[in-house]
Scaffold this motif. Structure first.
Motif, PDB file in Angstrom:
ATOM      1  N   UNK A   1      -0.635   1.010   7.130  1.00 53.51           N
ATOM      2  CA  UNK A   1      -0.343  -0.072   6.359  1.00 53.51           C
ATOM      3  C   UNK A   1       0.232  -1.278   7.232  1.00 53.51           C
ATOM      4  N   UNK A   2       1.084  -0.848   8.355  1.00 51.05           N
ATOM      5  CA  UNK A   2       1.539  -1.833   9.374  1.00 51.05           C
ATOM      6  C   UNK A   2       0.537  -2.241  10.093  1.00 51.05           C
ATOM      7  N   UNK A   3      -0.630  -1.819  10.327  1.00 50.24           N
ATOM      8  CA  UNK A   3      -1.317  -2.347  11.231  1.00 50.24           C
ATOM      9  C   UNK A   3      -2.842  -2.893  10.810  1.00 50.24           C
ATOM     10  N   UNK A   4      -2.876  -2.818   9.150  1.00 52.53           N
ATOM     11  CA  UNK A   4      -4.027  -3.345   8.479  1.00 52.53           C
ATOM     12  C   UNK A   4      -4.059  -4.878   9.035  1.00 52.53           C
ATOM     13  N   UNK A   5      -3.088  -5.763   8.813  1.00 52.83           N
ATOM     14  CA  UNK A   5      -3.162  -7.122   9.029  1.00 52.83           C
ATOM     15  C   UNK A   5      -3.687  -7.491  10.382  1.00 52.83           C
ATOM     16  N   UNK A   6      -3.520  -6.608  11.420  1.00 51.25           N
ATOM     17  CA  UNK A   6      -3.910  -6.830  12.772  1.00 51.25           C
ATOM     18  C   UNK A   6      -5.419  -6.867  13.019  1.00 51.25           C
ATOM     19  N   UNK A   7      -5.790  -5.992  12.156  1.00 56.25           N
ATOM     20  CA  UNK A   7      -7.432  -5.699  12.211  1.00 56.25           C
ATOM     21  C   UNK A   7      -8.151  -6.977  11.527  1.00 56.25           C
ATOM     22  N   UNK A   8      -7.542  -7.334  10.351  1.00 57.06           N
ATOM     23  CA  UNK A   8      -8.045  -8.656   9.715  1.00 57.06           C
ATOM     24  C   UNK A   8      -7.979  -9.709  10.562  1.00 57.06           C
TER      25      UNK A   8
ATOM     26  N   UNK B   1       4.229  14.919   2.490  1.00 54.25           N
ATOM     27  CA  UNK B   1       3.721  13.559   2.822  1.00 54.25           C
ATOM     28  C   UNK B   1       4.229  13.153   4.346  1.00 54.25           C
ATOM     29  N   UNK B   2       3.283  12.810   4.981  1.00 56.93           N
ATOM     30  CA  UNK B   2       3.600  12.189   6.493  1.00 56.93           C
ATOM     31  C   UNK B   2       3.353  10.735   6.369  1.00 56.93           C
ATOM     32  N   UNK B   3       4.440  10.139   6.369  1.00 52.47           N
ATOM     33  CA  UNK B   3       4.788   8.521   6.214  1.00 52.47           C
ATOM     34  C   UNK B   3       4.129   8.069   7.657  1.00 52.47           C
ATOM     35  N   UNK B   4       4.176   8.572   8.696  1.00 54.01           N
ATOM     36  CA  UNK B   4       3.806   8.026   9.892  1.00 54.01           C
ATOM     37  C   UNK B   4       2.328   7.692   9.828  1.00 54.01           C
ATOM     38  N   UNK B   5       1.719   8.583   9.469  1.00 53.98           N
ATOM     39  CA  UNK B   5       0.149   8.799   8.986  1.00 53.98           C
ATOM     40  C   UNK B   5      -0.173   7.386   8.170  1.00 53.98           C
ATOM     41  N   UNK B   6       0.475   7.147   7.182  1.00 52.65           N
ATOM     42  CA  UNK B   6       0.235   6.278   6.205  1.00 52.65           C
ATOM     43  C   UNK B   6       0.878   4.667   6.883  1.00 52.65           C
ATOM     44  N   UNK B   7       1.684   5.067   7.509  1.00 53.24           N
ATOM     45  CA  UNK B   7       2.402   3.486   8.206  1.00 53.24           C
ATOM     46  C   UNK B   7       1.511   3.217   9.419  1.00 53.24           C
ATOM     47  N   UNK B   8       1.033   4.119  10.066  1.00 51.22           N
ATOM     48  CA  UNK B   8       0.176   3.588  11.435  1.00 51.22           C
ATOM     49  C   UNK B   8      -1.163   4.188  11.634  1.00 51.22           C
ATOM     50  N   UNK B   9      -1.530   5.049  10.552  1.00 50.02           N
ATOM     51  CA  UNK B   9      -2.874   5.502  10.358  1.00 50.02           C
ATOM     52  C   UNK B   9      -3.202   6.628  11.291  1.00 50.02           C
TER      53      UNK B   9
ATOM     54  N   UNK C   1       0.638  -1.273   0.072  1.00 47.35           N
ATOM     55  CA  UNK C   1      -0.036  -0.045  -0.151  1.00 47.35           C
ATOM     56  C   UNK C   1       0.725   1.162   0.002  1.00 47.35           C
ATOM     57  N   UNK C   2       2.116   1.137   0.589  1.00 46.32           N
ATOM     58  CA  UNK C   2       2.965   2.388   0.646  1.00 46.32           C
ATOM     59  C   UNK C   2       3.470   2.814  -0.735  1.00 46.32           C
ATOM     60  N   UNK C   3       3.533   1.678  -1.595  1.00 45.32           N
ATOM     61  CA  UNK C   3       4.083   2.076  -3.058  1.00 45.32           C
ATOM     62  C   UNK C   3       2.863   2.757  -3.585  1.00 45.32           C
TER      63      UNK C   3
ATOM     64  N   UNK D   1      -7.200  -0.689   0.824  1.00 45.10           N
ATOM     65  CA  UNK D   1      -7.345   0.692   0.348  1.00 45.10           C
ATOM     66  C   UNK D   1      -8.003   1.494   1.151  1.00 45.10           C
ATOM     67  N   UNK D   2      -9.000   0.844   1.727  1.00 45.51           N
ATOM     68  CA  UNK D   2     -10.021   1.845   2.776  1.00 45.51           C
ATOM     69  C   UNK D   2      -9.335   1.978   4.209  1.00 45.51           C
ATOM     70  N   UNK D   3      -8.445   0.916   4.628  1.00 40.20           N
ATOM     71  CA  UNK D   3      -7.815   0.872   5.855  1.00 40.20           C
ATOM     72  C   UNK D   3      -6.738   1.703   5.897  1.00 40.20           C
ATOM     73  N   UNK D   4      -6.018   2.035   4.968  1.00 42.82           N
ATOM     74  CA  UNK D   4      -4.653   2.908   5.028  1.00 42.82           C
ATOM     75  C   UNK D   4      -4.742   4.192   5.675  1.00 42.82           C
ATOM     76  N   UNK D   5      -5.992   4.841   5.516  1.00 40.00           N
ATOM     77  CA  UNK D   5      -6.548   6.156   6.206  1.00 40.00           C
ATOM     78  C   UNK D   5      -6.653   5.885   7.650  1.00 40.00           C
ATOM     79  N   UNK D   6      -7.159   4.724   8.316  1.00 39.30           N
ATOM     80  CA  UNK D   6      -7.601   4.291   9.219  1.00 39.30           C
ATOM     81  C   UNK D   6      -6.283   3.838  10.454  1.00 39.30           C
ATOM     82  N   UNK D   7      -5.831   2.842  10.051  1.00 38.71           N
ATOM     83  CA  UNK D   7      -4.955   2.125  10.957  1.00 38.71           C
ATOM     84  C   UNK D   7      -3.734   2.019  10.250  1.00 38.71           C
TER      85      UNK D   7
END
Length: 264
Positions: free
Chosen positions: A189-196, A109-117, A43-45, A181-187
């Motif tokens: 890229x690094x935490x999406x799998x956890x919510x799954x 670009x705030x990479x922390x926001x995209x990495x951790x939501x 997702x980061x790419x 795609x919808x989770x990148x804003x919420x949690x």
């Protein structure tokens, strides 16, 4: 009501939870956790490409996630060990995404926001994307539930009933791409799998049917969103990771409860 950023955060989290948790049941049943992780890292790419070509983040992330899904599907069974291939693709996509982001000039670009939501920064138009994508995933799962379940439990039985397991695998891949795609804003890229995975894993020890597991996983995910946002507000902690910590506590409780009930 949507002028309150906390209300928007809760609604965004609910939209993600109701889609990710039932899908996560299939991820757990099929042991696809590493595949979900690889898609999330890619997702980061997608974010970097979206900013480069000035297109929607949702479109860019979903496009890259779909490419990842099709790549894995085409390479599987061709002499590549699945875990090795996913490891190469996941970390390569993440590295290329971070490098591409560093070349973006004139774009903040705030990479922390995209990495951790950054769920507290969700805007009203983001809610439309999150609930639209989440609703599409839920509708897809309801439509293909029987076929997906049969293909998951026994591929040979699925063939006998006229169900193509590879087609159902592709349905899951598409649903997973939408959730990422919808989770990148919420949690992030690094935490999406956890919510799954974690809500589904938390529901598994105390349920007896697939349908009940999916419903309870959705309930756990929604409760974690509300509890995590509340805890982050009280303790002044990062919201996305706090939500994941909350659902991890639920997992510990249900595992302990499941072991107690098994002994009784």
């Amino acid at each position: 009501m949507l002028d309150d950023f906390v209300i928007r955060a809760v609604l965004a989290g609910m939209g993600l939870a109701l889609a990710a948790a039932p899908l996560g049941c299939f991820v757990v049943w099929r042991r696809m956790a590493y595949f979900g992780d690889a898609t999330a890292h890619a997702a980061i790419l997608g974010v970097a490409l979206s900013l480069t070509f000035s297109v929607s983040i949702f479109v860019g992330v979903m496009g890259v996630a779909l490419v990842m899904a099709f790549t894995v599907s085409s390479l599987s069974g061709r002499g590549f060990a699945m875990d090795t291939m996913l490891g190469v693709l996941a970390h390569s996509a993440l590295a290329f995404g971070l490098v591409a982001a560093s070349f973006l000039s004139g774009i903040r670009i705030d990479l922390m926001a995209y990495l951790f939501g950054d769920i507290l920064a969700v805007m009203p138009h983001d809610l439309g994307i999150i609930w639209g994508g989440g609703g599409l995933v839920v509708a897809l799962l309801i439509w293909r539930w029987s076929a997906l379940l049969t293909a998951t439990l026994n591929p040979d039985l699925a063939y006998a009933e006229g169900v193509d397991p590879r087609r159902e695998q592709m349905v899951l891949n598409i649903a997973l791409a939408i959730v990422v795609a919808v989770a990148i804003k919420v949690v992030g890229a690094l935490l999406i799998t956890a919510m799954l995975i974690i809500p589904a894993a938390a529901a598994r020890p105390i349920t007896r049917t697939p349908e009940m597991m999916a419903l309870l996983a959705g309930g756990f995910a929604c409760a974690s969103v509300v509890g995590g946002i509340r805890a982050a507000w009280v303790f002044d902690t990062p919201t996305g990771p706090t939500i994941v910590c909350f659902v991890a506590l639920l997992f510990a409780i249900t595992v302990t409860l499941g072991q107690f009930l098994a002994r009784r």
